[in-house]
Design a protein around this motif. Sequence first.
Motif, PDB file in Angstrom:
ATOM      1  N   LEU A  55       0.838  -1.213   0.000  1.00 49.93           N
ATOM      2  CA  LEU A  55       0.000   0.000   0.000  1.00 49.93           C
ATOM      3  C   LEU A  55       0.869   1.258   0.000  1.00 49.93           C
ATOM      4  O   LEU A  55       0.576   2.224  -0.721  1.00 49.93           O
ATOM      5  N   ILE A  56       1.939   1.248   0.794  1.00 44.87           N
ATOM      6  CA  ILE A  56       2.853   2.401   0.803  1.00 44.87           C
ATOM      7  C   ILE A  56       3.535   2.538  -0.553  1.00 44.87           C
ATOM      8  O   ILE A  56       3.696   3.644  -1.082  1.00 44.87           O
ATOM      9  N   SER A  57       3.910   1.407  -1.136  1.00 48.85           N
ATOM     10  CA  SER A  57       4.550   1.433  -2.458  1.00 48.85           C
ATOM     11  C   SER A  57       3.626   2.100  -3.473  1.00 48.85           C
ATOM     12  O   SER A  57       4.049   2.967  -4.244  1.00 48.85           O
ATOM     13  N   ARG A  58       2.361   1.711  -3.457  1.00 43.01           N
ATOM     14  CA  ARG A  58       1.406   2.289  -4.421  1.00 43.01           C
ATOM     15  C   ARG A  58       1.089   3.745  -4.075  1.00 43.01           C
ATOM     16  O   ARG A  58       0.926   4.580  -4.966  1.00 43.01           O
ATOM     17  N   GLN A  64       3.091   5.865 -11.636  1.00 40.05           N
ATOM     18  CA  GLN A  64       3.631   4.692 -12.333  1.00 40.05           C
ATOM     19  C   GLN A  64       3.394   3.443 -11.504  1.00 40.05           C
ATOM     20  O   GLN A  64       3.014   3.529 -10.340  1.00 40.05           O
ATOM     21  N   ASP A  65       3.635   2.274 -12.112  1.00 41.24           N
ATOM     22  CA  ASP A  65       3.402   1.016 -11.413  1.00 41.24           C
ATOM     23  C   ASP A  65       4.538   0.768 -10.410  1.00 41.24           C
ATOM     24  O   ASP A  65       5.645   1.297 -10.559  1.00 41.24           O
ATOM     25  N   ILE A  66       4.247  -0.041  -9.405  1.00 40.28           N
ATOM     26  CA  ILE A  66       5.301  -0.398  -8.459  1.00 40.28           C
ATOM     27  C   ILE A  66       6.300  -1.329  -9.148  1.00 40.28           C
ATOM     28  O   ILE A  66       5.986  -1.986 -10.139  1.00 40.28           O
ATOM     29  N   THR A  67       7.514  -1.379  -8.607  1.00 38.99           N
ATOM     30  CA  THR A  67       8.601  -2.105  -9.256  1.00 38.99           C
ATOM     31  C   THR A  67       8.751  -3.513  -8.668  1.00 38.99           C
ATOM     32  O   THR A  67       8.222  -3.802  -7.586  1.00 38.99           O
ATOM     33  N   ARG A  69      11.234  -4.513  -7.159  1.00 41.24           N
ATOM     34  CA  ARG A  69      11.882  -4.336  -5.845  1.00 41.24           C
ATOM     35  C   ARG A  69      10.853  -4.104  -4.737  1.00 41.24           C
ATOM     36  O   ARG A  69      11.029  -4.583  -3.611  1.00 41.24           O
ATOM     37  N   HIS A  70       9.810  -3.342  -5.051  1.00 39.14           N
ATOM     38  CA  HIS A  70       8.735  -3.166  -4.055  1.00 39.14           C
ATOM     39  C   HIS A  70       8.122  -4.530  -3.714  1.00 39.14           C
ATOM     40  O   HIS A  70       7.871  -4.836  -2.539  1.00 39.14           O
ATOM     41  N   LYS A 184       9.433   2.351   5.874  1.00 39.12           N
ATOM     42  CA  LYS A 184      10.449   3.313   5.458  1.00 39.12           C
ATOM     43  C   LYS A 184      11.173   2.816   4.197  1.00 39.12           C
ATOM     44  O   LYS A 184      11.420   3.585   3.258  1.00 39.12           O
ATOM     45  N   ALA A 185      11.481   1.512   4.174  1.00 40.99           N
ATOM     46  CA  ALA A 185      12.187   0.924   3.031  1.00 40.99           C
ATOM     47  C   ALA A 185      11.371   1.057   1.746  1.00 40.99           C
ATOM     48  O   ALA A 185      11.931   1.308   0.673  1.00 40.99           O
ATOM     49  N   ALA A 186      10.046   0.917   1.854  1.00 38.80           N
ATOM     50  CA  ALA A 186       9.185   1.079   0.671  1.00 38.80           C
ATOM     51  C   ALA A 186       9.311   2.503   0.127  1.00 38.80           C
ATOM     52  O   ALA A 186       9.384   2.714  -1.091  1.00 38.80           O
ATOM     53  N   GLY A 187       9.354   3.493   1.039  1.00 38.64           N
ATOM     54  CA  GLY A 187       9.536   4.883   0.621  1.00 38.64           C
ATOM     55  C   GLY A 187      10.893   5.121  -0.006  1.00 38.64           C
ATOM     56  O   GLY A 187      11.024   5.883  -0.967  1.00 38.64           O
TER      57      GLY A 187
END
Length: 323
Positions: A55-58, A64-67, A69-70, A184-187
Amino acid sequence: MTPATSLFTPVEADLRILADNLIQLVGNDHPILYAAAKHLFGAGGKRIRPAIVLLISRATMLQQDITPRHRRLAEITEMIHTASLVHDDVVDESEVRRGVSTIHSMFGNRIAVLAGDFFFAQSSWHLANLDNLEVVKLLSQVLMDFAVGEIQQGLNRFDTNISLETYLKKSYFKTASLIANSSKAAGVISETSPEIIEHLYEYGNHLGLAFQIVDDILDFTGSTDTLGKPAGSDLRSGNLTAPVLFALEEKPYLEALIEREFAQDDDLNQALTLIHDSQGIQRARELAAHHAKLAVDNLADLPPSESRQALVSMADYVLSRLY
């Protein structure tokens, strides 16, 4: 109560991909470990931690779409969480978790400890392959925090002098650290601003604390069926949580019962009665609500989106588990 899965609509498809990938990440070179992985990851579960990462990734990648890595970060987060549960069940000698047989009850303690170690090692290997030093540092810190939290809990058993601050620090190590650092890592992977990255960390921190406090309240108010373990289990084992610490301020005799480690037949029942007759549970509810509000406050700078709203609703869901 709002089911957690209804909050995951923006990442429903992502979570299906995650479920398929988790077992494959372990690989089938080791039959017992593969069987353990199929049992653990096939058992379902709410997948709250990877859902928060997705959810944080999106919410931070609206244009754009999440990668990949996310997605891999979400998988690593769930693998770390699962590994910690395997070890917890060995330490707690739990036969069942959420209605499903634990790994150590199926394969024995030796295999369970090695399986937990293997999942931690696998998550570390996949983490290194993200090729992002900051993310590696964040998630490596979580692995250290788990160990520190478990040791701290063991050292503080039946200690009626522990402070609320010590309890919250232990709750951070055992629960909030993974949610905070993976948020935090997602950000970081989204390459969002340093200010938002820190807010994402605080969101995960306060949400994790609220989640743990609610779990600790449910140990006194939930049924054995709901909890997957007998009510009052934490107290019986000497793990003093927020409701107990607040109750100790009102009920002096509770201290005597705890310090003699419930040695007499009716000690535990007396302790449970004293806690229910105090303001301990209500004050713990207020503490959980305080941290849930702080979590939501840290989402203020994220642009409006369906994913952001789901993150806000997650805080309401955490509190709704009490009712």
